[in-house]
Every structure is written in C-alpha cells, then in structure tokens.
Write a protein that holds these residues in place. Structure first.
Motif, PDB file in Angstrom:
ATOM      1  N   ALA A 107      38.983 112.310  50.203  1.00 19.99           N
ATOM      2  CA  ALA A 107      39.315 111.525  49.011  1.00 19.99           C
ATOM      3  C   ALA A 107      38.665 110.152  49.129  1.00 19.99           C
ATOM      4  O   ALA A 107      38.524 109.613  50.226  1.00 19.99           O
ATOM      5  N   LYS A 108      38.257 109.608  48.014  1.00 24.46           N
ATOM      6  CA  LYS A 108      37.626 108.283  47.990  1.00 24.46           C
ATOM      7  C   LYS A 108      38.710 107.222  47.865  1.00 24.46           C
ATOM      8  O   LYS A 108      39.386 107.115  46.844  1.00 24.46           O
ATOM      9  N   ALA A 109      38.854 106.436  48.939  1.00 26.08           N
ATOM     10  CA  ALA A 109      39.922 105.440  48.986  1.00 26.08           C
ATOM     11  C   ALA A 109      39.747 104.350  47.933  1.00 26.08           C
ATOM     12  O   ALA A 109      40.720 103.699  47.558  1.00 26.08           O
ATOM     13  N   CYS A 110      38.526 104.169  47.444  1.00 33.13           N
ATOM     14  CA  CYS A 110      38.311 103.142  46.415  1.00 33.13           C
ATOM     15  C   CYS A 110      38.840 103.580  45.058  1.00 33.13           C
ATOM     16  O   CYS A 110      38.823 102.793  44.108  1.00 33.13           O
ATOM     17  N   THR A 111      39.300 104.828  44.974  1.00 31.83           N
ATOM     18  CA  THR A 111      39.872 105.306  43.708  1.00 31.83           C
ATOM     19  C   THR A 111      41.377 105.538  43.821  1.00 31.83           C
ATOM     20  O   THR A 111      41.994 105.992  42.866  1.00 31.83           O
ATOM     21  N   THR A 122      37.081 102.359  57.318  1.00 33.10           N
ATOM     22  CA  THR A 122      36.908 102.775  55.925  1.00 33.10           C
ATOM     23  C   THR A 122      36.069 101.708  55.243  1.00 33.10           C
ATOM     24  O   THR A 122      36.510 100.574  55.071  1.00 33.10           O
ATOM     25  N   HIS A 123      34.859 102.065  54.883  1.00 30.71           N
ATOM     26  CA  HIS A 123      33.919 101.082  54.345  1.00 30.71           C
ATOM     27  C   HIS A 123      33.938 101.043  52.825  1.00 30.71           C
ATOM     28  O   HIS A 123      34.356 102.005  52.180  1.00 30.71           O
ATOM     29  N   ILE A 124      33.470  99.942  52.286  1.00 29.95           N
ATOM     30  CA  ILE A 124      33.274  99.813  50.849  1.00 29.95           C
ATOM     31  C   ILE A 124      31.776  99.744  50.615  1.00 29.95           C
ATOM     32  O   ILE A 124      31.112  98.820  51.090  1.00 29.95           O
ATOM     33  N   GLY A 125      31.248 100.747  49.944  1.00 32.52           N
ATOM     34  CA  GLY A 125      29.819 100.771  49.647  1.00 32.52           C
ATOM     35  C   GLY A 125      29.594 100.338  48.213  1.00 32.52           C
ATOM     36  O   GLY A 125      29.245  99.200  47.930  1.00 32.52           O
ATOM     37  N   CYS A 126      29.833 101.244  47.298  1.00 36.64           N
ATOM     38  CA  CYS A 126      29.548 100.983  45.886  1.00 36.64           C
ATOM     39  C   CYS A 126      30.743 100.414  45.134  1.00 36.64           C
ATOM     40  O   CYS A 126      30.584  99.685  44.170  1.00 36.64           O
ATOM     41  N   ASP A 127      31.951 100.798  45.573  1.00 37.03           N
ATOM     42  CA  ASP A 127      33.194 100.425  44.886  1.00 37.03           C
ATOM     43  C   ASP A 127      33.249 100.978  43.465  1.00 37.03           C
ATOM     44  O   ASP A 127      33.972 100.464  42.619  1.00 37.03           O
ATOM     45  N   THR A 128      32.444 102.002  43.194  1.00 35.45           N
ATOM     46  CA  THR A 128      32.448 102.624  41.861  1.00 35.45           C
ATOM     47  C   THR A 128      32.558 104.143  41.964  1.00 35.45           C
ATOM     48  O   THR A 128      32.144 104.854  41.056  1.00 35.45           O
ATOM     49  N   SER A 129      33.051 104.638  43.102  1.00 34.30           N
ATOM     50  CA  SER A 129      33.273 106.067  43.296  1.00 34.30           C
ATOM     51  C   SER A 129      31.981 106.884  43.330  1.00 34.30           C
ATOM     52  O   SER A 129      31.964 108.033  42.908  1.00 34.30           O
ATOM     53  N   GLN A 130      30.908 106.296  43.851  1.00 36.39           N
ATOM     54  CA  GLN A 130      29.622 106.988  43.879  1.00 36.39           C
ATOM     55  C   GLN A 130      29.165 107.374  45.282  1.00 36.39           C
ATOM     56  O   GLN A 130      28.521 108.394  45.464  1.00 36.39           O
ATOM     57  N   CYS A 131      29.468 106.558  46.304  1.00 35.25           N
ATOM     58  CA  CYS A 131      28.773 106.713  47.589  1.00 35.25           C
ATOM     59  C   CYS A 131      29.548 107.500  48.658  1.00 35.25           C
ATOM     60  O   CYS A 131      28.940 108.122  49.512  1.00 35.25           O
ATOM     61  N   GLY A 132      30.847 107.422  48.680  1.00 31.30           N
ATOM     62  CA  GLY A 132      31.642 108.113  49.680  1.00 31.30           C
ATOM     63  C   GLY A 132      31.845 107.342  50.975  1.00 31.30           C
ATOM     64  O   GLY A 132      32.447 107.867  51.913  1.00 31.30           O
ATOM     65  N   ALA A 133      31.396 106.110  51.050  1.00 31.27           N
ATOM     66  CA  ALA A 133      31.577 105.303  52.257  1.00 31.27           C
ATOM     67  C   ALA A 133      33.054 105.046  52.561  1.00 31.27           C
ATOM     68  O   ALA A 133      33.412 104.714  53.682  1.00 31.27           O
ATOM     69  N   CYS A 134      33.885 105.227  51.579  1.00 31.82           N
ATOM     70  CA  CYS A 134      35.315 104.925  51.711  1.00 31.82           C
ATOM     71  C   CYS A 134      36.154 106.171  51.957  1.00 31.82           C
ATOM     72  O   CYS A 134      37.389 106.091  51.908  1.00 31.82           O
ATOM     73  N   ASN A 135      35.515 107.296  52.244  1.00 31.14           N
ATOM     74  CA  ASN A 135      36.266 108.551  52.362  1.00 31.14           C
ATOM     75  C   ASN A 135      37.341 108.503  53.446  1.00 31.14           C
ATOM     76  O   ASN A 135      37.117 108.014  54.545  1.00 31.14           O
TER      77      ASN A 135
HETATM   78 FE1  FES Z   1      31.590 104.105  47.251  1.00 30.79          FE
HETATM   79 FE2  FES Z   1      34.254 104.408  47.376  1.00 30.79          FE
HETATM   80  S1  FES Z   1      33.084 102.696  47.982  1.00 30.79           S
HETATM   81  S2  FES Z   1      32.765 105.852  46.718  1.00 30.79           S
END
Ligand code: FES
Length: 87
Positions: free
Chosen positions: A56-60, A35-48
């Motif tokens: 679901a976006k795990a960063c949220t 589970t990656h962290i890309g943007c950490d602002t709920s934009q990229c989906g790297a954390c799905n």
């Molecule tokens: Fe980019 Fe969660 S880290 S949407």
C-alpha cells in the motif's frame, strides 16, 4: 483522531489530526525514515508499506483510517541481528 493499530508487530496508538498522512506520521512523528516520499502523488511507490499483508502507498493513507490494521514498514522486516534482504 485516535487510531489503534499494529505497527511493526507492536500495538500502537496514534492521536493525530484527521488529515495526517501515514508517510508524515512515520517519518516526522516516529522517525521511521525507511518509508520514503518520492512523488507524493501516488505515482512512484517509494512510500510502500505492507497494510494487512498487501502493498500500500503510505502517501495515500490517512492514519485515522488505520484503526485495527496491521502496518509493516521496512524497519519491521528484520532486526539489527538478522537483517531482511530488503534491508
Ligand atoms: Fe510516490 Fe507515495 S510518495 S507513491
């Protein structure tokens, strides 16, 4: 705060501060770095992850809110002997 939930098919108990994000918990506490962290602002989906079967976006997600949930990460999709195509 405690939360008991299914993680990759196994019952899991987390005891974390209320503000702990699922991305931090998976990566830093459990070593599940798929589970990656890309943007950490709920934009990229790297954390799905899959939460109760839905993307679901795990960063949220706060770990403390996952009591009773079913969480599936990329690590849980297949096994070393039978990798899932996503792996
Ligand atoms: Fe980019 Fe969660 S880290 S949407």
């Amino acid at each position: 705060m405690k939360a008991v939930f299914s993680l990759n098919g196994a019952l899991h108990t987390a005891d974390v501060p209320a503000e702990t994000l699922l991305t931090e918990y998976l990566r830093d506490d459990l070593g599940l770095t798929g589970t990656h962290i890309g943007c950490d602002t709920s934009q990229c989906g790297a954390c799905n992850v899959l939460l109760d079967g839905q993307s679901a976006k795990a960063c949220t997600l706060l770990v403390a809110t996952l009591d009773g949930a079913d969480v599936l990460t990329i690590e849980g999709l297949g096994s070393a002997e039978a990798l899932h195509p996503m792996q």
